[in-house]
Write a protein that holds these residues in place. Structure first.
Motif, PDB file in Angstrom:
ATOM      1  N   THR A 303       0.850  -1.192   0.000  1.00 14.46           N
ATOM      2  CA  THR A 303       0.000   0.000   0.000  1.00 14.46           C
ATOM      3  C   THR A 303       0.887   1.245   0.000  1.00 14.46           C
ATOM      4  O   THR A 303       2.025   1.197   0.477  1.00 14.46           O
ATOM      5  CB  THR A 303      -0.934   0.057   1.229  1.00 14.46           C
ATOM      6  OG1 THR A 303      -0.181   0.437   2.386  1.00 14.46           O
ATOM      7  CG2 THR A 303      -1.617  -1.274   1.479  1.00 14.46           C
ATOM      8  N   ARG A 304       0.359   2.331  -0.499  1.00 14.34           N
ATOM      9  CA  ARG A 304       1.138   3.574  -0.532  1.00 14.34           C
ATOM     10  C   ARG A 304       1.331   4.142   0.864  1.00 14.34           C
ATOM     11  O   ARG A 304       2.348   4.792   1.138  1.00 14.34           O
ATOM     12  CB  ARG A 304       0.448   4.597  -1.439  1.00 14.34           C
ATOM     13  CG  ARG A 304       0.363   4.130  -2.884  1.00 14.34           C
ATOM     14  CD  ARG A 304       0.072   5.264  -3.851  1.00 14.34           C
ATOM     15  NE  ARG A 304      -0.117   4.752  -5.199  1.00 14.34           N
ATOM     16  CZ  ARG A 304       0.856   4.339  -5.996  1.00 14.34           C
ATOM     17  NH1 ARG A 304       2.103   4.390  -5.575  1.00 14.34           N
ATOM     18  NH2 ARG A 304       0.583   3.866  -7.209  1.00 14.34           N
ATOM     19  N   GLN A 305       0.384   3.932   1.753  1.00 14.06           N
ATOM     20  CA  GLN A 305       0.560   4.409   3.129  1.00 14.06           C
ATOM     21  C   GLN A 305       1.608   3.584   3.876  1.00 14.06           C
ATOM     22  O   GLN A 305       2.300   4.106   4.744  1.00 14.06           O
ATOM     23  CB  GLN A 305      -0.776   4.368   3.867  1.00 14.06           C
ATOM     24  CG  GLN A 305      -1.700   5.541   3.505  1.00 14.06           C
ATOM     25  CD  GLN A 305      -2.922   5.583   4.396  1.00 14.06           C
ATOM     26  OE1 GLN A 305      -3.610   4.592   4.552  1.00 14.06           O
ATOM     27  NE2 GLN A 305      -3.192   6.732   4.982  1.00 14.06           N
ATOM     28  N   ALA A 310       5.376  -0.522  -0.677  1.00 15.84           N
ATOM     29  CA  ALA A 310       5.183  -0.023  -2.051  1.00 15.84           C
ATOM     30  C   ALA A 310       6.521   0.131  -2.752  1.00 15.84           C
ATOM     31  O   ALA A 310       6.664  -0.211  -3.939  1.00 15.84           O
ATOM     32  CB  ALA A 310       4.426   1.303  -2.017  1.00 15.84           C
ATOM     33  N   SER A 329       0.302  -5.304  -7.075  1.00 16.62           N
ATOM     34  CA  SER A 329      -0.841  -4.456  -6.737  1.00 16.62           C
ATOM     35  C   SER A 329      -0.448  -3.585  -5.560  1.00 16.62           C
ATOM     36  O   SER A 329       0.041  -4.095  -4.540  1.00 16.62           O
ATOM     37  CB  SER A 329      -2.059  -5.313  -6.365  1.00 16.62           C
ATOM     38  OG  SER A 329      -3.108  -4.508  -5.864  1.00 16.62           O
ATOM     39  N   VAL A 330      -0.629  -2.290  -5.707  1.00 18.07           N
ATOM     40  CA  VAL A 330      -0.352  -1.344  -4.627  1.00 18.07           C
ATOM     41  C   VAL A 330      -1.630  -0.566  -4.338  1.00 18.07           C
ATOM     42  O   VAL A 330      -2.096   0.207  -5.169  1.00 18.07           O
ATOM     43  CB  VAL A 330       0.796  -0.379  -4.986  1.00 18.07           C
ATOM     44  CG1 VAL A 330       1.018   0.624  -3.856  1.00 18.07           C
ATOM     45  CG2 VAL A 330       2.083  -1.157  -5.257  1.00 18.07           C
ATOM     46  N   LEU A 331      -2.200  -0.806  -3.151  1.00 19.18           N
ATOM     47  CA  LEU A 331      -3.434  -0.126  -2.769  1.00 19.18           C
ATOM     48  C   LEU A 331      -3.122   1.314  -2.368  1.00 19.18           C
ATOM     49  O   LEU A 331      -2.039   1.609  -1.858  1.00 19.18           O
ATOM     50  CB  LEU A 331      -4.097  -0.860  -1.605  1.00 19.18           C
ATOM     51  CG  LEU A 331      -4.476  -2.331  -1.851  1.00 19.18           C
ATOM     52  CD1 LEU A 331      -5.069  -2.939  -0.590  1.00 19.18           C
ATOM     53  CD2 LEU A 331      -5.440  -2.457  -3.012  1.00 19.18           C
ATOM     54  N   PRO A 332      -4.070   2.230  -2.577  1.00 24.86           N
ATOM     55  CA  PRO A 332      -3.800   3.636  -2.259  1.00 24.86           C
ATOM     56  C   PRO A 332      -3.709   3.918  -0.762  1.00 24.86           C
ATOM     57  O   PRO A 332      -3.077   4.889  -0.354  1.00 24.86           O
ATOM     58  CB  PRO A 332      -4.982   4.378  -2.887  1.00 24.86           C
ATOM     59  CG  PRO A 332      -6.069   3.354  -2.987  1.00 24.86           C
ATOM     60  CD  PRO A 332      -5.376   2.054  -3.235  1.00 24.86           C
ATOM     61  N   SER A 333      -4.347   3.098   0.062  1.00 23.35           N
ATOM     62  CA  SER A 333      -4.348   3.385   1.502  1.00 23.35           C
ATOM     63  C   SER A 333      -4.294   2.079   2.278  1.00 23.35           C
ATOM     64  O   SER A 333      -4.504   0.990   1.734  1.00 23.35           O
ATOM     65  CB  SER A 333      -5.605   4.169   1.892  1.00 23.35           C
ATOM     66  OG  SER A 333      -6.773   3.409   1.621  1.00 23.35           O
TER      67      SER A 333
END
Length: 364
Positions: A303-305, A310, A329-333
């Motif tokens: 995830t980006r957070q 990431a 796959s990189v989730l936004p949060s």
């Protein structure tokens, strides 16, 4: 007693407030010589600090769910204790043709055995779940693919079944026709209490990698109708377990076809590994994949957070070359916790099932 949830959290906060208030009240009423008062004030201050540290520890554990029970924290295993007294039919215990007895764990068909590996001499719990199709007459000659589930550190491996409900999610995906039946295998990886191995064979210490890649795998194929070919096995892990899963596939491509990393990293962090430059170099997957190209498929998620995960997804993609393949796959949060990994798990199960059922892979 559970170490997670509101009751313990509220209890420790109330205790900290009460001890602090009592210390303030008592501190103003101390009598005796100056040295005596100083010692007693130091004791009161220490009690306040212990309560504050305890509260922080409970808050962090509640957030990241490292330990669910006292047994998890102290390293004991009540499931293993019940295993010792089982007979072949007691409490739905399962005795295999190879002579091992698996005790029930939970209520979804998960079973556990305390197993000692013949190569490593590591003795630890291994959890196994058989898909519903395993016992059906139509499948009596079928060998099932297997997914080896690896935990983060610290934390018990059975969190795959409690915190993440991996069996429920796999059942759901099978019912939707999005996943094929598979055996789930979850070996304990903290094989020496308090020692982080990064799933590596430690010189003079536990051979954790051999335990997972050979001892556990051989035990499963000897006791269940699991596929023996590498094309029928995958590894999946969260956090440190994500590193371990990719490591098993990359280092043992004859034994694993695919691996999934949920918020994992790809360079060792355990002091038992990093203190040795040679051991670090041999187990740094970013370096290994610049030198070799194993024919395995990888799925890496972050995830980006959770910025480090990431960044590691990008680093891994940059070094992978065919025939190794990588999907990402990189989730936004989302942070570094079971809630995020639970969100990642369903698509990961669909992906790994597709890889294990790919007709281009050889079967035996």
């Amino acid at each position: 007693m559970s170490l997670l949830g509101v009751p313990l959290l509220v209890g420790t906060i109330v205790l900290t407030i009460a001890v602090t208030a009592a210390s303030v009240w008592l501190g103003g009423r101390l009598r005796g010589s100056a040295p005596s008062q100083a010692v007693r004030r130091a004791g009161l201050a220490l009690a306040c600090q212990v309560c504050a540290v305890l509260t922080v520890a409970v808050v962090v554990n509640d957030q990241f769910e490292f330990y669910a029970t006292w047994d998890d924290l102290v390293g004991s295993d009540s499931a293993a204790g019940s295993f010792a007294s089982l007979t072949p039919h007691d409490q739905h215990g399962l005795r295999t043709a190879a002579g091992l007895t698996f005790a029930p764990y939970g209520e979804d068909g998960v079973r556990v055995v305390h197993y000692t590996g013949p190569r490593t001499h590591i003795g630890a719990d291994v959890y196994v779940w058989l898909p519903p199709q395993y016992g059906l007459p139509a499948y009596r000659h079928t060998r099932f693919p297997a997914i080896e589930l690896l935990p983060g550190y610290p934390g018990p491996v059975h969190n795959w079944f409690t915190m993440l409900d991996v069996t429920g999610l796999l059942r759901h995906e099978m019912a939707r026709g999005e996943a094929e039946p598979a055996i789930l295998v979850a070996p304990t990886m903290e094989v020496v209490p308090g020692l982080d191995t990064d799933c590596t064979d430690i010189p003079g210490g536990p051979a954790a990698e051999t335990w997972a890649a050979e001892d556990v795998r051989d035990m499963v194929t000897a006791n269940f109708r699991a596929r023996r070919d590498g094309a029928g096995w995958a590894a999946m892990g969260y956090s440190e377990g994500g590193f371990c899963a990719v490591k098993l596939a990359v280092q043992h491509p004859r034994q694993y076809a695919a691996a999934v990393s949920l918020s994992g990293y790809f360079t060792p962090t355990a002091p038992a590994v990093t203190r040795s430059p040679g051991l670090l170099r041999a187990n740094d997957l970013l370096q290994v994949l610049t030198r070799s190209r194993p024919p395995v498929s990888l799925l890496v998620m972050g995830t980006r957070q959770d910025a480090d995960t990431a960044a590691d997804v990008t680093r891994l993609r940059d070094v992978v070359r065919a025939p190794t393949t990588v999907a990402s796959s990189v989730l936004p949060s989302g942070g570094h916790n079971y809630g995020v990994w639970g969100t990642m798990l369903s698509p990961a199960l669909r992906w790994v099932s597709h890889e294990l059922s790919d007709p281009r892979r050889a079967r035996s």
